[in-house]
Scaffold this motif. Structure first.
Motif, PDB file in Angstrom:
ATOM      1  N   TRP A 128     -10.720   7.255 -17.336  1.00  0.00           N
ATOM      2  CA  TRP A 128      -9.362   6.768 -17.071  1.00  0.00           C
ATOM      3  C   TRP A 128      -9.393   5.243 -16.921  1.00  0.00           C
ATOM      4  N   VAL A 129      -8.384   4.576 -17.513  1.00  0.00           N
ATOM      5  CA  VAL A 129      -8.430   3.114 -17.644  1.00  0.00           C
ATOM      6  C   VAL A 129      -8.688   2.421 -16.302  1.00  0.00           C
ATOM      7  N   LEU A 171     -10.021   3.464 -13.497  1.00  0.00           N
ATOM      8  CA  LEU A 171     -11.363   3.703 -12.971  1.00  0.00           C
ATOM      9  C   LEU A 171     -12.412   2.999 -13.824  1.00  0.00           C
ATOM     10  N   ALA A 172     -12.181   2.966 -15.141  1.00  0.00           N
ATOM     11  CA  ALA A 172     -13.127   2.283 -16.029  1.00  0.00           C
ATOM     12  C   ALA A 172     -13.207   0.796 -15.685  1.00  0.00           C
ATOM     13  N   MET A 203     -12.674  -0.547 -12.800  1.00  0.00           N
ATOM     14  CA  MET A 203     -13.449  -0.666 -11.563  1.00  0.00           C
ATOM     15  C   MET A 203     -14.944  -0.548 -11.852  1.00  0.00           C
ATOM     16  N   ILE A 262      -8.481  -4.661  -3.674  1.00  0.00           N
ATOM     17  CA  ILE A 262      -7.598  -3.554  -4.043  1.00  0.00           C
ATOM     18  C   ILE A 262      -6.488  -3.390  -3.013  1.00  0.00           C
ATOM     19  N   SER A 282      -2.591  -3.834  -4.078  1.00  0.00           N
ATOM     20  CA  SER A 282      -1.725  -2.649  -4.110  1.00  0.00           C
ATOM     21  C   SER A 282      -0.671  -2.663  -3.016  1.00  0.00           C
ATOM     22  N   THR A 290       4.247   8.073 -12.601  1.00  0.00           N
ATOM     23  CA  THR A 290       4.090   6.976 -13.559  1.00  0.00           C
ATOM     24  C   THR A 290       3.708   5.685 -12.847  1.00  0.00           C
ATOM     25  N   SER A 291       4.343   5.419 -11.695  1.00  0.00           N
ATOM     26  CA  SER A 291       3.996   4.162 -11.031  1.00  0.00           C
ATOM     27  C   SER A 291       2.592   4.249 -10.436  1.00  0.00           C
ATOM     28  N   ALA A 292       2.165   5.435 -10.019  1.00  0.00           N
ATOM     29  CA  ALA A 292       0.787   5.590  -9.536  1.00  0.00           C
ATOM     30  C   ALA A 292      -0.192   5.311 -10.673  1.00  0.00           C
ATOM     31  N   MET A 293       0.167   5.769 -11.872  1.00  0.00           N
ATOM     32  CA  MET A 293      -0.695   5.529 -13.032  1.00  0.00           C
ATOM     33  C   MET A 293      -0.882   4.023 -13.245  1.00  0.00           C
ATOM     34  N   ILE A 294       0.238   3.273 -13.219  1.00  0.00           N
ATOM     35  CA  ILE A 294       0.136   1.824 -13.434  1.00  0.00           C
ATOM     36  C   ILE A 294      -0.569   1.168 -12.247  1.00  0.00           C
ATOM     37  N   ALA A 295      -0.296   1.665 -11.034  1.00  0.00           N
ATOM     38  CA  ALA A 295      -0.931   1.067  -9.845  1.00  0.00           C
ATOM     39  C   ALA A 295      -2.448   1.206  -9.906  1.00  0.00           C
ATOM     40  N   LEU A 296      -2.941   2.321 -10.426  1.00  0.00           N
ATOM     41  CA  LEU A 296      -4.399   2.500 -10.521  1.00  0.00           C
ATOM     42  C   LEU A 296      -4.988   1.490 -11.509  1.00  0.00           C
ATOM     43  N   ILE A 297      -4.290   1.269 -12.617  1.00  0.00           N
ATOM     44  CA  ILE A 297      -4.765   0.271 -13.585  1.00  0.00           C
ATOM     45  C   ILE A 297      -4.743  -1.124 -12.957  1.00  0.00           C
TER      46      ILE A 297
END
Ligand code: NA
Ligand code: NA
Lengths: 436, 303, 173
Positions: free
Chosen positions: A23-24, A26-27, A29, A52, A56, A281-288
């Motif tokens: 996953w982008v 995590l990659a 990181m 982080i 965040s 969706t916002s969690a997805m972007i937040a992780l990136i």
């Protein structure tokens, strides 16, 4: 020498992790971790958590989930059907006919939605059947839709510009206003292309509508009121100084809820679905973004961005040459990465380069948005291509070819921006001043 | 030799950051390359708010921070931001001297050693209109960024609005805010003359930027190198102070050239502000307790 | 085993719901601050609280976003290779992902521990004790680590992960 080794290592680990499907976020990181372990003696874990947390828990970032939520609510309303009803009588007589509704609907919807995919699905699910029924050339229908939907990223609100603004620490409100005219210019260029094809193409043979009288057209325009009211409230609140970009997002969510309520499309289920969808969706972007913040820090410790920027400076490229190099770079990157990942991934290195070349960071935001708009329609990874594939059952190759002219127009748009930078910089520099 | 990373919060062209780079060069020369410091300006490594903790926990060896940002944690850190307590470069130097022993003590408890500190240019008041008394300020939308500036707004009858630094020029352009307290430098950097018309040199306070080193790192430095670094730090403090004075003049001229009315505040306004300053000093003394009283008494004794 | 399954799924979903509530909290805080400004009132620390809610909304949603296939990955290779190779690749991905998530959680725990020990307070006008909002990193990061490990075990035992993509497309791009 160390630098070359560091670059090679960063790139190798990056491609390894991204390419194998990690996953982008995590990659990123993982790459950052490897870089810090090898090139510094600092406590990596502490550094990771510090950055982080800082990235965040940022207030500026709150515009992101709110604009996503607004789009999710509108997706579940009748907004796009109404837009078609309101716009089509006016556009039917233009050279190119109803294909223009594709572009104009996308432009209008882009002004209430922050994403390209949301613009595409909302406009597409309504426009494709209508245009097919009237015998417009399929390729034009698909192509203009794929291209014009990317305006969702450029015309404010824009998730890409929020992410860019947070990453390079520039005013999101300014970036939003910088996107207005370039978005309109690009839409105009798409429409010009449609008109041109309608004159020259032999396949152009749509069934002609019986014309509406002027008063009927005006009466039909009432369907446009809700969406224009929403645009006025969101953009107007920023322009009039009542709200910052984040606050305008909150106003947008409430406006969208009111609209859905008035249209009776707001049920408990649709409310819950829109909220949960926005959260994910916002969690997805937040992780990136979290991964990118850590990668930026790791690169900062290695000194890589600075020496690259110095290296580029030593090559004494003109601004134009630098921008051309970046254009090619982003087009290649955009084949494989989504736009937001491409922005956050590269900014650690590109930002110092661009700053030292004396390029305005607000203007550059719009430049970047145009190039990542292209990424939406280039294979093998192009978000709009995927969405259209799901909606139309055409093959990727067909959709890509249909969208190719739009790609060329966006390349042209890059040169328009370079030759006439005022298109992007005039509005943010000339916003209303003074209270009252 | 050893490599140290030094995060600094302000842009590379800011005089604090330029001074930091010269300090780093001086250290490299003075320690014969034993210690090489890399300056990371513009918050490119850590943002301002995170720098102190990063040094404390050894994430970096050395760094710079506006300590008054940490006054929620310990009121003593806010000694340099009490309005109208020490309203000039000379007074502020005395106040700093009075506070230094206590500061060193507090920082030592946090695993930190202060190397040098440099004041920002004096804080003045920006408005979008002419202001001749505290009463004229009432109802103005005032940009506040911490507890002290919010309190200042409250006492002057202004409306505090919270604006993040990145949105500052936009907030003034659109009228979200109409006034702020800041140094001439901030206004000059942000080109506020596009939206604001008056700058009053009220010299409210002169906040300091501190360069601090992690104690574990500092202990391991040889005595010879410690002496070299300390002498570089003293030079940096003197050079920074002069730069701050020069920059004050430069930015005042710049604001005026931009079309703002720049000048000292009238006597009515000043006396009103001094009263508010007295109130805020006593409030700060309550929060800072004996330590605060010792600092203020020491300062008054030097007058 | 069945009970463990139920407990885990409940945890992922509950955290997702909390994240959604945090999103509503962001909206409420921003609206409240705006109204306060328009009416000349003061809402101290509203941006800071909104920032904490933002972090909470993200971290609480990470695990459920993973299980619903919301997190982006480059799947060209995964889709192109043989089932056998895909199986190995998935094990690799979930192992790397889980390792990173556990690593983060471990250090987040100590980060929050020291914030608590030193009673670290926010530098904003809220002056909150920071360990309270920072705890979401430990809880959310831990849940993500558990979800990745959960999927890794599933791949190892059953041959495939438990990620089910939504039919509605992502609206992130
Ligand atoms: Na948009
Ligand atoms: Na692409």
């Amino acid at each position: 020498m160390t630098e070359l080794y560091a670059i090679a290592l960063f790139l190798f680990v990056l491609f390894l992790l991204l390419g194998t499907g990690v996953w982008v976020g995590l990659a990123l990181m993982g790459v950052a971790w490897v870089g810090m372990e090898l090139f510094t003696t600092r406590p990596v874990g502490d550094v990771m958590v510090t950055t982080i947390w800082a990235s965040s828990s940022s207030w500026t970032l709150t515009a992101l989930p709110l604009f996503i939520w607004m789009g999710e609510i509108l997706y579940r309303t009748r907004l796009s059907e109404d837009m078609f009803k309101g716009l089509s009588p006016w556009l039917a007589r233009l050279p190119g006919g109803l294909v223009h509704t594709n572009i104009v609907s996308c432009t209008v919807f882009a002004a209430v939605s922050g994403s390209s995919a949301a613009t595409l699905t909302t406009v597409g699910k309504m426009a494709i059947p209508e245009l097919r029924a009237r015998n417009y050339p399929e390729k034009m229908v698909i192509g203009t839709l794929a291209g014009a939907a990317t305006l969702g990223l450029m015309i404010p609100p824009s998730l890409a510009l929020i992410v860019y603004g947070v990453t390079v620490n520039e005013s999101i409100t300014k970036l939003f206003f910088a996107g207005v005219f370039p978005g309109l210019v690009l839409a105009g260029m798409f429409m010009g292309y449609v008109a041109l094809v309608s004159f020259t193409s032999k396949e152009w043979n749509p069934s002609v509508e019986s014309g509406m009288s002027f008063s009927e057209k005006v009466a039909n325009s009432r369907f446009l009121l809700p969406v224009f009211a929403l645009i006025t409230v969101v953009i107007g609140s920023m322009y009039a100084g009542l709200a910052t970009a984040t606050e305008a997002a909150a106003i947008g969510v409430i406006g969208a809820l009111v609209l859905a309520l008035l249209q009776k499309s707001l049920t408990w289920d649709s409310f819950r679905e829109s909220l949960m969808g926005a959260t994910r969706t916002s969690a997805m972007i937040a992780l990136i973004l979290a991964g990118a913040a850590f990668l930026k820090l790791s690169m900062g410790f290695t000194g890589l961005p600075r020496s690259l920027a110095d290296g580029i400076a030593a090559m004494e490229l003109t601004r134009f040459q630098l921008l051309m190099a970046l254009l090619v770079f982003y087009i290649i990157l955009g084949m494989f990465l989504d736009g937001i990942s491409a922005i956050v991934l590269t900014m650690a290195v590109v930002e110092p380069m661009v700053r030292s070349a004396g390029i305005d960071l607000i203007w550059f935001g719009i430049f970047v948005v145009v190039v990542i708009e292209m990424a939406q329609i280039t294979p093998p990874i192009g978000f709009n291509l995927f969405v259209l594939q799901g909606m139309t059952d055409h093959e990727m190759g067909y959709i890509t070819r249909a969208a190719l002219p739009m790609f060329a127009i966006m390349v042209l748009m890059v040169f328009v921006l370079i030759w006439f930078p005022e298109v992007a910089t005039w509005l943010p520099e000339n916003m209303r001043s003074g209270p009252g | 030799g050893e490599k140290w990373d030094m995060p600094m919060a302000y842009s590379a062209s800011n005089f604090h950051s330029e001074n930091g780079v010269e300090f780093a060069n001086c250290v490299a020369a003075g320690t014969n390359g034993d210690i090489e410091i890399t300056v990371h300006a513009g918050g490119s490594l850590f943002a301002g708010a995170d720098i102190k903790r990063a040094i404390q926990t050894g994430q970096v060896q050395i760094g710079e921070r506006l300590l008054s940002g940490h006054q929620n944690e310990n009121a003593v850190f806010g000694f340099d931001s009490v309005p109208f307590l020490a309203p000039s470069f000379d007074d502020s130097a005395k106040l700093f001297k009075a506070a230094k022993p206590k500061l060193d003590e507090v920082l030592a408890e946090q695993n930190l050693t202060m190397l040098y500190a440099v004041p920002w240019p004096p804080q003045g008041l920006y408005f979008n209109k002419e202001v001749n008394s505290v009463e004229d300020m009432a109802g103005t939308k005032f940009r506040s960024y911490n507890a002290a500036t919010a309190r200042l707004a409250e006492l002057t009858g202004m409306l505090p609005v919270t604006i993040e630094a990145a949105e500052l020029s936009q907030a003034f352009a659109t009228g979200v805010a109409e006034s702020m307290v800041s140094s001439g430098a901030t206004g000059y950097d942000r080109k506020v003359w596009e939206s604001l018309s008056h700058f009053y040199e009220v010299d409210a306070w002169l906040p300091y930027n501190y360069v601090m080193v992690n104690n574990d790192v500092w202990t391991d430095v040889s005595d010879a190198n410690k002496a070299a670094i300390t002498s570089c730090a003293d030079e940096a403090a003197a050079r920074g102070l002069q730069a701050s004075k020069d920059y004050t003049k430069f930015t005042m001229d710049g604001l005026a050239e931009g079309g703002m009315t720049v000048g000292p505040a009238g006597e009515t306004l000043m006396s009103g502000l001094r009263e508010i300053g007295a109130t805020m000093t006593s409030e700060w003394l309550e929060a800072a307790g004996e330590d605060g009283a010792a600092i203020v008494d020491g300062f008054k004794a030097m007058q | 085993m069945k009970i463990l399954r139920r407990v885990l799924d409940f945890l992922y979903n509950a955290a997702g719901v909390i994240a959604a509530l945090c999103l509503i909290a962001i909206l409420s805080l921003i609206v409240a601050q705006m109204i306060a400004r328009w009416t000349g009132e003061i809402f101290r620390g509203a941006p800071d609280y909104a920032g904490y809610a933002m972090a909470a909304a993200s971290f609480f949603a990470f695990a459920s976003a993973l299980n619903r296939g919301a997190h982006i990955r480059v799947s060209i290779l995964l889709n192109a290779v043989s089932p056998r190779l895909k199986y190995i690749l998935e094990i690799w991905c979930f192992s790397v992902g889980a390792a990173i998530a556990w690593y983060f959680t471990y250090y987040a725990y100590w980060f929050v521990y020291w914030s608590w020990k030193f009673k670290e307070v926010s530098q904003g006008q809220d002056a909150s004790l920071l360990w309270i909002p920072q705890s979401v990193m430990v809880i959310g990061g831990g849940l993500l680590a558990i979800a990745l490990t959960d999927n890794l075990i599933h791949v190892l035992l059953k041959g495939n992960h438990r990620i089910v993509r939504d039919t509605v497309e992502s609206h992130g791009e």
